[in-house]
Scaffold this motif. Structure first.
Motif, short mmCIF file in Angstrom:
data_model
loop_
_atom_site.label_atom_id
_atom_site.label_comp_id
_atom_site.label_asym_id
_atom_site.label_seq_id
_atom_site.Cartn_x
_atom_site.Cartn_y
_atom_site.Cartn_z
N LYS A 48 0.87 -1.21 -0.10
CA LYS A 48 0.01 -0.13 -0.04
C LYS A 48 0.90 1.26 0.07
CE LYS A 48 -3.75 -2.61 0.51
NZ LYS A 48 -4.69 -2.73 -0.82
N ASP A 49 0.46 2.17 -0.38
CA ASP A 49 0.92 3.54 -0.59
C ASP A 49 0.92 4.08 0.87
OD1 ASP A 49 1.23 3.90 -3.20
OD2 ASP A 49 -0.78 4.37 -3.40
N SER A 65 -10.19 4.30 4.52
CA SER A 65 -10.63 4.23 3.25
C SER A 65 -11.20 5.86 2.81
CB SER A 65 -12.15 3.40 3.31
OG SER A 65 -12.95 4.03 4.30
N GLU A 68 -7.82 7.01 1.36
CA GLU A 68 -7.78 6.56 0.13
C GLU A 68 -8.82 7.20 -1.06
OE1 GLU A 68 -6.98 2.16 -0.32
OE2 GLU A 68 -9.00 2.18 -1.75
N ASP A 69 -9.79 7.24 -0.49
CA ASP A 69 -10.86 8.04 -1.51
C ASP A 69 -10.46 9.54 -1.69
OD1 ASP A 69 -12.17 5.64 -1.67
OD2 ASP A 69 -13.70 6.26 -0.22
N ASN A 72 -6.57 9.39 -3.39
CA ASN A 72 -6.38 8.61 -4.61
C ASN A 72 -5.21 7.89 -4.50
OD1 ASN A 72 -7.21 7.42 -6.85
ND2 ASN A 72 -6.20 9.14 -8.20
N SER A 74 -3.62 4.12 -2.29
CA SER A 74 -4.07 3.10 -1.67
C SER A 74 -3.76 3.24 -0.21
CB SER A 74 -3.47 1.74 -2.21
OG SER A 74 -2.08 1.76 -2.25
N SER A 75 -4.62 2.89 0.79
CA SER A 75 -4.38 2.87 2.36
C SER A 75 -4.99 1.94 2.89
CB SER A 75 -4.87 4.24 2.62
OG SER A 75 -4.81 5.37 1.96
N TYR A 76 -4.15 1.47 4.12
CA TYR A 76 -4.29 0.40 5.19
C TYR A 76 -4.24 0.59 6.42
CZ TYR A 76 -4.66 -4.90 5.53
OH TYR A 76 -4.83 -6.11 6.04
N LYS A 179 -14.06 -1.36 6.02
CA LYS A 179 -13.04 -1.20 4.54
C LYS A 179 -11.61 -0.61 5.00
CE LYS A 179 -13.43 1.05 -0.19
NZ LYS A 179 -14.05 1.73 -0.97
N ASN A 180 -10.79 -1.40 4.32
CA ASN A 180 -9.39 -0.90 4.34
C ASN A 180 -8.85 -1.10 6.24
OD1 ASN A 180 -10.40 0.71 2.19
ND2 ASN A 180 -8.49 1.34 1.82
#
Length: 309
Positions: A48-49, A65, A68-69, A72, A74-76, A179-180
């Motif tokens: 992930k970024d 999430s 991430e949204d 833009n 990727s997040s975790y 999510k995430n």
């Protein structure tokens, strides 16, 4: 003599069979876990970024999430309730060993417990025991004195009583992964005391040497892997530990970024946005996460990413 040899042979065969049977429990244990984030990490499946690491305050107060949204990227969320900086260092070390290093890491610190010996947060051995079939996990348990070198040879020495619990794990309302992998809460703790008081002087002399070492190692991993590190001080109900903040800043590398929640925002003085005095409810977490997103856009190298705001 012959009888002795016969007994030795019988014991050896019985021990061999027992070893093989016990290995079944090691194989089954990971499959029973509902939270498989750590296993994904050591299997190289968390590329992930941006990674969020912390205890329950990282898990509940920051919504991956939403980041991430908004950005833009990727997040975790790899935050575990009740975990400490030694566990966080282990997580980051594991991420960089088995996965592509994230470009950014958010470390959520616990005021005032981050570097203190306490029962509030600790190394989450319970997350490692179900994965002890993996040599990497077993070696970590050996290094931390939880297992001996015999566990490299014998299954019997590697297995833990938790491996014999064959019940399928289930999420509770406090640890459900969204999510995430964030864990926001939509309710308030019963009978919580929201009179959290004022800041008190932080006692440096009471710090744990092993936690101090882990905090420095965490930063070193970020430097060596060219990871942007943002240390976040999350909301406390009507209190911010200024002396704790100064201590964390003093111990931090020059390249580290910091974010403190907006103490002027009346939201953080409103009980309706909190689960208890140190954890936000989801609607409070949405507001706090939005603050972090805006900070990342304006102040850190992450601002080079395309954003959708």
């Amino acid at each position: 003599m012959r009888r002795f040899l016969y007994l030795c042979l019988t014991f050896g065969i019985a021990f061999f069979i027992l070893e093989k049977l016990l290995y079944i429990f090691l194989i089954i244990s990971p499959k029973l876990e509902v939270d498989n984030r750590l296993e994904k990490v050591i299997n190289g499946e968390v590329n992930k970024d941006l990674i969020i690491i912390g205890s329950s305050r990282g898990a509940r107060n920051i919504i991956a999430s939403q980041i991430e949204d908004s950005l833009n990227i990727s997040s975790y969320n790899l935050s575990y309730p009740g975990s400490d900086i030694e566990f966080h260092e282990f997580l980051l070390r594991s991420i960089t060993k088995f996965n592509t290093s994230p470009k950014n890491v958010i470390l959520v610190v616990d005021d005032p417990y981050e570097l203190l010996p306490t029962n509030h947060i600790s190394f989450r051995y319970d997350r490692l025991y179900p994965l002890s079939k993996y040599n990497y996990i077993n070696n970590e348990l050996i290094d931390r004195g939880e297992k001996t070198f015999l566990s490299k040879i014998f299954v019997l020495a590697r297995i833990n009583k938790k491996n014999f619990d064959l019940r399928r794990r289930k999420f509770s309302k406090l640890d459900s992964l969204g999510k995430n992998k964030s864990m926001p809460l939509s309710f308030q703790q019963n009978d919580v005391n929201f009179d959290y008081g004022k800041d008190v002087s932080y006692d440096v002399s009471g710090e744990s040497a092993s936690k101090l070492e882990a905090f420095i190692k965490f930063q070193k991993i970020c430097v060596e892997n060219k990871i942007n590190l943002l240390i976040v001080f999350p909301p406390n109900f009507e209190r911010h530990g200024k002396s704790f903040e100064r201590r964390i800043r003093f111990l931090s590398d020059d390249e580290v970024f910091f974010y403190i929640y907006d103490r002027s925002d009346p939201v953080y003085k409103d009980e309706a946005y909190f689960y208890d005095e140190t954890h936000l409810q989801k609607r409070g977490a949405i507001i706090f996460t939005a603050e972090i997103v805006n900070y990342l856009i304006k102040h850190s190298p992450i601002s080079s990413f395309p954003c959708r705001l």
